[in-house]
Design an enzyme around this catalytic site. Structure first.
Site, PDB file in Angstrom:
ATOM      1  N   THR A 119      35.803  30.318  44.932  1.00  0.00           N
ATOM      2  CA  THR A 119      36.760  31.408  45.128  1.00  0.00           C
ATOM      3  C   THR A 119      37.340  31.417  46.540  1.00  0.00           C
ATOM      4  O   THR A 119      36.648  31.030  47.505  1.00  0.00           O
ATOM      5  CB  THR A 119      36.073  32.770  44.876  1.00  0.00           C
ATOM      6  OG1 THR A 119      36.957  33.819  45.288  1.00  0.00           O
ATOM      7  CG2 THR A 119      34.783  32.911  45.670  1.00  0.00           C
ATOM      8  N   TYR A 143      29.906  38.699  46.836  1.00  0.00           N
ATOM      9  CA  TYR A 143      30.485  37.797  45.844  1.00  0.00           C
ATOM     10  C   TYR A 143      30.887  36.476  46.515  1.00  0.00           C
ATOM     11  O   TYR A 143      30.476  35.387  46.082  1.00  0.00           O
ATOM     12  CB  TYR A 143      31.694  38.459  45.174  1.00  0.00           C
ATOM     13  CG  TYR A 143      32.518  37.513  44.350  1.00  0.00           C
ATOM     14  CD1 TYR A 143      31.985  36.878  43.239  1.00  0.00           C
ATOM     15  CD2 TYR A 143      33.842  37.233  44.695  1.00  0.00           C
ATOM     16  CE1 TYR A 143      32.744  35.983  42.491  1.00  0.00           C
ATOM     17  CE2 TYR A 143      34.605  36.357  43.958  1.00  0.00           C
ATOM     18  CZ  TYR A 143      34.059  35.732  42.863  1.00  0.00           C
ATOM     19  OH  TYR A 143      34.807  34.856  42.128  1.00  0.00           O
TER      20      TYR A 143
HETATM   21  C1  UD1 Z   1      39.320  39.675  44.866  1.00  0.00           C
HETATM   22  C2  UD1 Z   1      38.650  38.464  45.436  1.00  0.00           C
HETATM   23  C3  UD1 Z   1      38.724  37.333  44.463  1.00  0.00           C
HETATM   24  C4  UD1 Z   1      38.081  37.750  43.179  1.00  0.00           C
HETATM   25  C5  UD1 Z   1      38.824  38.958  42.666  1.00  0.00           C
HETATM   26  C6  UD1 Z   1      38.129  39.468  41.418  1.00  0.00           C
HETATM   27  C7  UD1 Z   1      38.754  38.449  47.843  1.00  0.00           C
HETATM   28  C8  UD1 Z   1      39.513  38.013  49.041  1.00  0.00           C
HETATM   29  N1  UD1 Z   1      39.294  38.099  46.665  1.00  0.00           N
HETATM   30  O1  UD1 Z   1      40.713  39.426  44.821  1.00  0.00           O
HETATM   31  O2  UD1 Z   1      38.061  36.215  44.969  1.00  0.00           O
HETATM   32  O3  UD1 Z   1      38.147  36.708  42.265  1.00  0.00           O
HETATM   33  O4  UD1 Z   1      38.809  40.005  43.631  1.00  0.00           O
HETATM   34  O5  UD1 Z   1      37.239  40.463  41.648  1.00  0.00           O
HETATM   35  O6  UD1 Z   1      37.723  39.068  47.941  1.00  0.00           O
HETATM   36  N2  UD1 Z   1      45.607  46.277  44.434  1.00  0.00           N
HETATM   37  C9  UD1 Z   1      46.267  47.489  44.354  1.00  0.00           C
HETATM   38  N3  UD1 Z   1      45.970  48.310  43.294  1.00  0.00           N
HETATM   39  C10 UD1 Z   1      45.044  47.972  42.330  1.00  0.00           C
HETATM   40  C11 UD1 Z   1      44.384  46.730  42.433  1.00  0.00           C
HETATM   41  C12 UD1 Z   1      44.683  45.911  43.503  1.00  0.00           C
HETATM   42  O7  UD1 Z   1      47.103  47.815  45.202  1.00  0.00           O
HETATM   43  O8  UD1 Z   1      44.820  48.760  41.409  1.00  0.00           O
HETATM   44  C13 UD1 Z   1      45.965  45.359  45.524  1.00  0.00           C
HETATM   45  C14 UD1 Z   1      44.813  44.956  46.434  1.00  0.00           C
HETATM   46  O9  UD1 Z   1      44.699  45.838  47.503  1.00  0.00           O
HETATM   47  C15 UD1 Z   1      45.270  43.545  46.855  1.00  0.00           C
HETATM   48  C16 UD1 Z   1      46.020  43.023  45.640  1.00  0.00           C
HETATM   49  O10 UD1 Z   1      46.402  44.169  44.903  1.00  0.00           O
HETATM   50  O11 UD1 Z   1      46.192  43.621  47.934  1.00  0.00           O
HETATM   51  C17 UD1 Z   1      45.173  42.125  44.738  1.00  0.00           C
HETATM   52  O12 UD1 Z   1      43.925  42.778  44.452  1.00  0.00           O
HETATM   53  P1  UD1 Z   1      42.962  42.286  43.269  1.00  0.00           P
HETATM   54  O13 UD1 Z   1      43.790  41.954  42.076  1.00  0.00           O
HETATM   55  O14 UD1 Z   1      41.904  43.303  43.128  1.00  0.00           O
HETATM   56  O15 UD1 Z   1      42.360  40.911  43.786  1.00  0.00           O
HETATM   57  P2  UD1 Z   1      41.729  40.557  45.222  1.00  0.00           P
HETATM   58  O16 UD1 Z   1      41.003  41.703  45.799  1.00  0.00           O
HETATM   59  O17 UD1 Z   1      42.793  39.911  46.036  1.00  0.00           O
END
Ligand code: UD1
Length: 330
Positions: A119, A143
Site C-alpha cells: 500500500t 495498517y
Molecule cells: C487510505 C490509505 C490506503 C488504504 C485506504 C483504505 C493512507 C495514506 N492511505 O487511503 O492505503 O488502502 O485508506 O482504508 O493511509 N474523504 C472525504 N470524505 C470521505 C472519505 C474520504 O473527504 O467520506 C477524503 C479523505 O480525506 C482523502 C480522500 O478523500 O483526502 C481519500 O480518502 P479515502 O478514500 O478514505 O482513502 P485514503 O485515506 O487516501
C-alpha cells in the site's frame, strides 16, 4: 512451459476477486483461500474457494502441496486505516504475523513466486505529495506499518531462498468490474468514491469533505485514484515478469496524477445526474494533503499499460455497481 497453480489469498475480497477473474480469463489454474471475515463467497465466480485462514499453518501447508502451488498472490488482510489505529495488534496479527506463517509454508512447499498486496500507506506523508519507490517509508498508522513489516519479511526471505516476489504498493483503488459482475461490497465503507456513490444512490444522506484548508489547488485532499481492473492487470503483469525470471522488486501502482475530493464529488454528480448533499468538515486525523504515485517504474519494469485511466470511467463503474447492490444487496 506448463505452469503451476496459483493460490490467491483474500480472493473473495474486493481486489483479490477482480484478480481471480483476470487470471481465469487467461486460463490459469487458481485456488482461493479466504476466511470470509470480510470477503464474500459470491465474489468468487470462477475458482474453487477454500474457507480458511492464512495464519493457519496446518491448513495452508497441505493446501499448497495438494494443489502444486508455485505462485501465491497474497491479498488477505484488514485494510481499514482508522480501525488499525484503534486496534493495532489486530492488524499486526492478521496482516503481519499471518504473512509470516504463509511465507514459512511457502518455503516448505517450494513456492517460487510471490505477489504481495502492499500500500501507499507505507509512505506516510511524503514531503512533496508525490511518492516514488525510492521515497523514504514512514507509515503513520498500524495498517501501513503492518504492510511494511511484511515487505521487509519478503525482502529477507527472498535474499535467503529461491523465492522471488513483486510487492505492489497500491494508491487509491476504486471502480468495479466493467462487466458488472463484482465490486466492493464492504459494509460501512470509508473510501471516498464508494461513500459518494452510496450517497448518490440514496444509501447515505450525504457525503462529508474532510478538510477544505489543505495546501492544494481547491483546498481538499488530492489522491491518485486507480481503477481496480488496471490494478488487477498489474498483478498478472507481475506474474509474467516473475515467470520470465524477473528479480524481486517493489513497485508503486498508480496513474501518476491526482484528483481532489471536490473533483471526485463533481464526477459522481456528473455520472449520477444529481447533486450530492455535501458537508464540509474538519480534516480527518492522519490524512496527508496530497498523495500521488511516481509510477514510471511499473510501466518500464513490468510493461504495465493501464486502460481505464479516467476519473469518469472509475466513477461510472462504481456507481453502476452501487445501483446493482441497492437492487440486490450482498
Ligand atoms: C487510505 C490509505 C490506503 C488504504 C485506504 C483504505 C493512507 C495514506 N492511505 O487511503 O492505503 O488502502 O485508506 O482504508 O493511509 N474523504 C472525504 N470524505 C470521505 C472519505 C474520504 O473527504 O467520506 C477524503 C479523505 O480525506 C482523502 C480522500 O478523500 O483526502 C481519500 O480518502 P479515502 O478514500 O478514505 O482513502 P485514503 O485515506 O487516501
Amino acid at each position: 512451459m506448463e505452469h503451476g497453480s496459483i493460490l490467491v489469498t483474500g480472493g473473495a475480497g474486493y481486489i483479490g476477486s477482480h484478480v481471480v477473474l483476470q487470471l481465469r480469463a487467461r486460463g490459469e489454474r487458481v485456488v482461493v483461500l479466504d476466511d470470509l471475515s470480510r470477503g464474500f463467497r459470491r465474489a468468487v465466480l470462477d475458482a474453487p474457494l477454500v474457507v480458511g485462514k492464512v495464519g493457519d499453518r496446518d491448513g495452508v501447508l497441505p493446501l499448497l502441496r495438494r494443489h502444486a502451488i508455485d505462485t501465491v498472490m497474497h491479498f488477505a488482510a484488514y485494510t481499514i486505516v482508522p480501525e488499525s489505529v484503534r486496534e493495532p495488534l489486530t492488524y499486526y496479527g492478521n496482516n503481519t504475523c499471518s504473512t509470516r506463517t504463509l511465507l514459512e509454508c511457502c518455503l516448505e512447499a517450494g513456492v517460487r513466486n510471490f505477489v504481495f498486496s502492499s500500500t501507499a500507506a507505507v509512505y506516510g506523508i511524503p514531503a512533496e505529495g508525490f511518492a516514488a519507490e525510492t521515497t523514504a517509508t514512514s507509515p503513520i498508522n498500524a495498517y501501513g506499518t503492518s504492510k511494511l513489516m511484511s515487505e521487509w519479511m519478503l525482502r529477507d526471505v527472498a535474499a535467503s531462498s529461491a523465492l522471488r516476489y513483486v510487492a505492489l504498493r497500491y494508491f487509491n483503488v476504486a471502480g468495479s468490474d466493467t462487466a458488472g459482475r463484482i465490486g466492493q461490497a464492504t459494509p460501512n465503507a470509508t473510501l471516498l468514491v464508494k461513500v459518494a456513490c452510496e450517497a448518490a444512490v440514496g444509501k447515505r444522506s450525504g457525503v462529508a469533505i474532510y478538510g477544505t484548508d489543505y495546501p492544494t489547488p481547491d483546498g481538499t485532499g488530492v489522491r491518485d485514484y486507480l481503477h481496480v481492473e488496471d490494478l488487477a492487470a498489474a498483478h498478472l503483469d507481475a506474474l509474467t515478469y516473475l515467470r520470465s525470471g524477473g528479480s524481486s522488486t517493489t513497485l508503486n501502482v498508480g496513474y501518476g496524477h491526482g484528483y481532489s475530493v471536490r473533483e471526485v464529488l463533481a464526477a459522481v454528480e456528473r455520472a449520477a445526474g444529481t447533486k450530492l448533499n455535501v458537508r464540509e468538515e474538519p480534516r480527518r486525523p492522519g490524512d496527508p494533503p496530497s498523495l500521488v504515485a511516481r509510477a514510471e517504474r511499473i510501466r518500464s519494469d513490468l510493461g504495465w499499460h493501464p486502460r481505464l485511466d479516467d476519473l469518469d470511467t472509475i466513477v461510472r463503474t462504481s456507481l453502476e455497481w452501487e445501483r446493482q447492490l441497492k437492487r440486490e444487496p450482498w
